[in-house]
Design a protein around this motif. Structure first.
Motif, short mmCIF file in Angstrom:
data_model
loop_
_atom_site.label_atom_id
_atom_site.label_comp_id
_atom_site.label_asym_id
_atom_site.label_seq_id
_atom_site.Cartn_x
_atom_site.Cartn_y
_atom_site.Cartn_z
N LEU A 204 3.58 5.57 2.26
CA LEU A 204 4.04 4.40 1.52
C LEU A 204 2.99 3.30 1.52
N ARG A 205 2.30 3.14 2.63
CA ARG A 205 1.22 2.14 2.70
C ARG A 205 0.15 2.45 1.66
N SER A 206 -0.25 3.72 1.61
CA SER A 206 -1.30 4.13 0.67
C SER A 206 -0.87 3.93 -0.77
N ILE A 207 0.36 4.31 -1.10
CA ILE A 207 0.86 4.18 -2.47
C ILE A 207 0.95 2.71 -2.87
N ARG A 208 1.44 1.89 -1.97
CA ARG A 208 1.59 0.47 -2.31
C ARG A 208 0.24 -0.22 -2.46
N LYS A 209 -0.71 0.13 -1.62
CA LYS A 209 -2.05 -0.46 -1.77
C LYS A 209 -2.67 -0.06 -3.11
N SER A 210 -2.48 1.19 -3.49
CA SER A 210 -3.00 1.65 -4.78
C SER A 210 -2.33 0.91 -5.93
N ARG A 211 -1.04 0.66 -5.80
CA ARG A 211 -0.30 -0.05 -6.84
C ARG A 211 -0.81 -1.48 -6.97
N LEU A 212 -1.03 -2.15 -5.83
CA LEU A 212 -1.53 -3.52 -5.87
C LEU A 212 -2.93 -3.57 -6.48
N LYS A 213 -3.76 -2.59 -6.13
CA LYS A 213 -5.11 -2.54 -6.69
C LYS A 213 -5.07 -2.35 -8.20
#
Length: 265
Positions: A204-213
């Motif tokens: 979830l951390r990885s997916i959310r960081k990608s979304r923010l980017k």
């Protein structure tokens, strides 16, 4: 015109007929295009209908409907006459003439135009349903859904809903946010119809960081922080246990795999 003309297309089925009428008429007024066309399919009760009509009145809109239920037709007619809201009833004039000439009463059954290709239109209806009741937009949809999918942000609720819709299933989904009260309708849904999605902190951390980017935002916001994610996951897990519903771990699973797990039960 400084403001687009709002047209409210209302139906107790898909709404395709009314939309085609509006498109044909609006083509005759190129200086008004594009119009603000707002489509409301699958209207089944006066509560939902009343909310739409109130909005149309506020926006000085035009109502175009293909409702076949006499109760709903009467509701629209009464409201519009009382408030002077402009409306067009596409179905009733010809229906009334045919009934008068033949003596045969209409079925008042939504969607009968498309019964020859029912599978296709069931799928269209399910997709429309998934869009309308995505992301907790209208909790009332959960009471009519085949499945209600719950999960914190970025657990693939919407893609899963759309995939199941393509299998003719009506799916609503609800994002779980600790600070946002749960809709009362959730407690009325059969627990066998509810699915709780979960995943790992790392995923979830990885997916959310990608979304923010992708949105051009800072990747180290609270949205993607371990503390926030753990808080949301704990809240969701506690809710799943309280409701007594199925939980599916979606990490490293394709949407098709998750859907298969839902459908095999």
């Amino acid at each position: 015109m400084s403001k687009k003309q709002a047209i409210y297309v209302i139906s107790d089925s898909v709404g395709e007929t009314a939309q085609k009428v509006v498109a044909a008429v609006s083509a005759q007024f190129p200086e008004l295009n594009p119009m603000d066309i707002r489509r409301y399919p699958f209207i089944e009760d006066t509560e939902m209908l009343g909310d739409i009509l109130q909005e149309a009145l506020k926006e000085k809109g035009i109502v175009v409907h293909t409702l076949v239920s006499r109760d709903l037709v009467n509701f629209v007619e009464s409201f519009c006459r009382r408030t002077s809201l402009s409306y067009v009833d596409v179905m009733s004039p010809l229906t009334t003439i045919l009934q008068g000439i033949t003596g045969i009463a209409p079925q008042e059954q939504p969607g009968t135009l498309h019964q020859l290709d029912q599978d296709y239109f069931d799928r269209v209806a399910a997709i429309e349903f998934a869009v309308k009741y995505d992301d907790g937009k209208d909790p009332r949809g959960m009471l009519r859904a085949d499945y209600v999918i719950l999960g914190v942000s970025r657990t693939s609720k919407t893609p899963l809903s759309m995939y199941l819709a393509n299998k003719n299933l009506k799916v609503a989904n609800l994002p779980l946010i600790p600070e946002v009260p749960l809709p009362k309708e959730l407690m009325e849904v059969d627990k066998e119809k509810m699915i709780g999605l979960t995943t790992s902190l790392e995923s979830l951390r990885s997916i959310r960081k990608s979304r923010l980017k992708a949105l051009g935002l800072k990747e180290d916001s609270s949205y993607s922080s371990d503390e926030r994610i753990l808080e949301e996951m704990a809240y969701a897990e506690a809710l799943y246990q309280r409701l007594g519903i199925r939980i599916i771990h979606v990490e490293k699973r394709a949407i098709e795999e998750t859907a298969a797990l839902i459908l095999e039960n």
